[in-house]
Design a protein around this motif. Structure first.
Motif, PDB file in Angstrom:
ATOM      1  N   LEU A  81      -1.756   4.448  14.207  1.00  0.00           N
ATOM      2  CA  LEU A  81      -2.473   4.053  12.990  1.00  0.00           C
ATOM      3  C   LEU A  81      -1.669   3.014  12.203  1.00  0.00           C
ATOM      4  O   LEU A  81      -2.210   1.981  11.781  1.00  0.00           O
ATOM      5  CB  LEU A  81      -2.723   5.293  12.121  1.00  0.00           C
ATOM      6  CG  LEU A  81      -3.318   5.075  10.724  1.00  0.00           C
ATOM      7  CD1 LEU A  81      -4.738   4.544  10.831  1.00  0.00           C
ATOM      8  CD2 LEU A  81      -3.312   6.371   9.927  1.00  0.00           C
ATOM      9  N   GLU A  82      -0.388   3.273  12.044  1.00  0.00           N
ATOM     10  CA  GLU A  82       0.457   2.350  11.285  1.00  0.00           C
ATOM     11  C   GLU A  82       0.597   1.007  11.999  1.00  0.00           C
ATOM     12  O   GLU A  82       0.563  -0.057  11.360  1.00  0.00           O
ATOM     13  CB  GLU A  82       1.832   2.990  11.055  1.00  0.00           C
ATOM     14  CG  GLU A  82       1.776   4.201  10.133  1.00  0.00           C
ATOM     15  CD  GLU A  82       3.104   4.933  10.020  1.00  0.00           C
ATOM     16  OE1 GLU A  82       3.996   4.677  10.870  1.00  0.00           O
ATOM     17  OE2 GLU A  82       3.248   5.773   9.111  1.00  0.00           O
ATOM     18  N   SER A  83       0.728   1.050  13.317  1.00  0.00           N
ATOM     19  CA  SER A  83       0.840  -0.181  14.093  1.00  0.00           C
ATOM     20  C   SER A  83      -0.450  -0.986  14.023  1.00  0.00           C
ATOM     21  O   SER A  83      -0.429  -2.224  13.909  1.00  0.00           O
ATOM     22  CB  SER A  83       1.172   0.162  15.555  1.00  0.00           C
ATOM     23  OG  SER A  83       1.150  -0.995  16.361  1.00  0.00           O
ATOM     24  N   PHE A  84      -1.579  -0.302  14.078  1.00  0.00           N
ATOM     25  CA  PHE A  84      -2.890  -0.962  14.038  1.00  0.00           C
ATOM     26  C   PHE A  84      -3.093  -1.663  12.697  1.00  0.00           C
ATOM     27  O   PHE A  84      -3.563  -2.800  12.637  1.00  0.00           O
ATOM     28  CB  PHE A  84      -3.997   0.069  14.273  1.00  0.00           C
ATOM     29  CG  PHE A  84      -5.251  -0.505  14.865  1.00  0.00           C
ATOM     30  CD1 PHE A  84      -5.477  -0.451  16.228  1.00  0.00           C
ATOM     31  CD2 PHE A  84      -6.217  -1.091  14.057  1.00  0.00           C
ATOM     32  CE1 PHE A  84      -6.636  -0.974  16.780  1.00  0.00           C
ATOM     33  CE2 PHE A  84      -7.373  -1.626  14.604  1.00  0.00           C
ATOM     34  CZ  PHE A  84      -7.584  -1.570  15.968  1.00  0.00           C
ATOM     35  N   ASN A  85      -2.742  -0.971  11.615  1.00  0.00           N
ATOM     36  CA  ASN A  85      -2.846  -1.578  10.279  1.00  0.00           C
ATOM     37  C   ASN A  85      -2.009  -2.845  10.187  1.00  0.00           C
ATOM     38  O   ASN A  85      -2.449  -3.875   9.662  1.00  0.00           O
ATOM     39  CB  ASN A  85      -2.386  -0.595   9.204  1.00  0.00           C
ATOM     40  CG  ASN A  85      -3.464   0.391   8.799  1.00  0.00           C
ATOM     41  OD1 ASN A  85      -4.651   0.138   8.975  1.00  0.00           O
ATOM     42  ND2 ASN A  85      -3.056   1.521   8.251  1.00  0.00           N
TER      43      ASN A  85
END
Length: 259
Positions: A81-85
């Motif tokens: 999730l953090e990488s995608f953001n």
């Protein structure tokens, strides 16, 4: 006049009974969609019509939440999730951590890790965080050593030591179970291993430890995490009903609750 008022009141009361808030949640089929479908009736009793939208990839469900096409999704872990953001400039947040699906190394060609030959080919996920997770697993298994600063987004270029001279095939996560016959081994995420009939405990050559930071979460667009229907969804999914279901459905530890 009294009859008219009584009639109007009855109509309004009936309308309030049948009025429901629609909540669209994206999920990969197993275990995420199964868990969501388990709580549909519980949410309906609270006036929430839960509509489960199934996806088979890791990108579309986040695009759909960011665009407002669906209200939430349930398929990914926090590092992803953090990488995608970061990569997309999205605004997705973690509304609740639910479970961990231990990732494992599987093979159709060998029965134990010690039998892995030199120059063997290992398939790993091709998305940044799951690829890093796979390489960290292989490091934990003693097969490779990563550079000290590699972190959770490590790639094969970050391998410092590879005594068996292993070769790596970067493949979309969803396709990994289907390539097991074509490679010597593959690191497969739980939500794709389970539908393929693979059990981490029974079939895994090496399994991720229980202290995994890769907790699967319910994700929403920033600002929506405090909506009543999202809170109700979280409460329903974090219920004893779901905990008992997971314990019975996955007795070999393929899915482990964190609440």
């Amino acid at each position: 006049m009294k009859k008219i008022i009584a009639l109007v009141s009855a109509v309004l009361a009936a309308a309030s009974v049948y009025a429901q808030t629609t909540l669209k949640v994206g999920a990969t089929p197993e275990p995420h969609a199964e868990i969501l479908n388990l709580v549909k009736e519980d949410l309906a009793a609270k006036g929430i019509d839960l509509q489960v939208v199934e996806f088979t990839d890791y990108v579309t469900p986040n695009d759909a939440v960011e665009a407002g096409d669906i209200d939430a999704n349930y398929f990914q872990h926090i590092p992803y999730l953090e990488s995608f953001n970061k990569e997309k400039g999205y605004h997705l947040v973690n509304a609740a951590g639910i479970h961990v699906e231990p990732v494992a190394l599987y093979s159709n060609k060998i029965k134990k890790l010690a039998d892995l030959k030199k120059k063997a080919t290992i398939a790993i996920p091709n998305d940044p965080t799951n690829e890093g997770r796979a390489l960290l697993l292989l490091q934990e298994a003693g097969l490779i050593t990563l550079k000290k600063d590699a972190g959770i987004e490590a790639t094969p270029f970050d391998i410092a030591k590879n005594p068996k001279k292993l070769k790596f095939k970067e493949i979309e996560a969803a396709s990994l179970p289907r390539v097991l016959d074509d490679v010597d081994a593959a690191v497969i995420n739980g939500n794709y291993a389970i539908p393929a009939g693979l059990s981490a405990k029974k079939d895994g050559l090496f399994v991720e430890g229980s202290s995994s930071p890769y907790v699967n979460v319910i994700a929403v667009k920033a600002g929506n995490e405090n909506k009543e229907e999202i809170k109700a969804l979280v409460e329903a999914v974090k219920s004893e009903k779901v905990k008992n279901y997971i314990a019975e459905r996955y007795p070999n530890g393929e899915v482990v609750v964190v609440y």
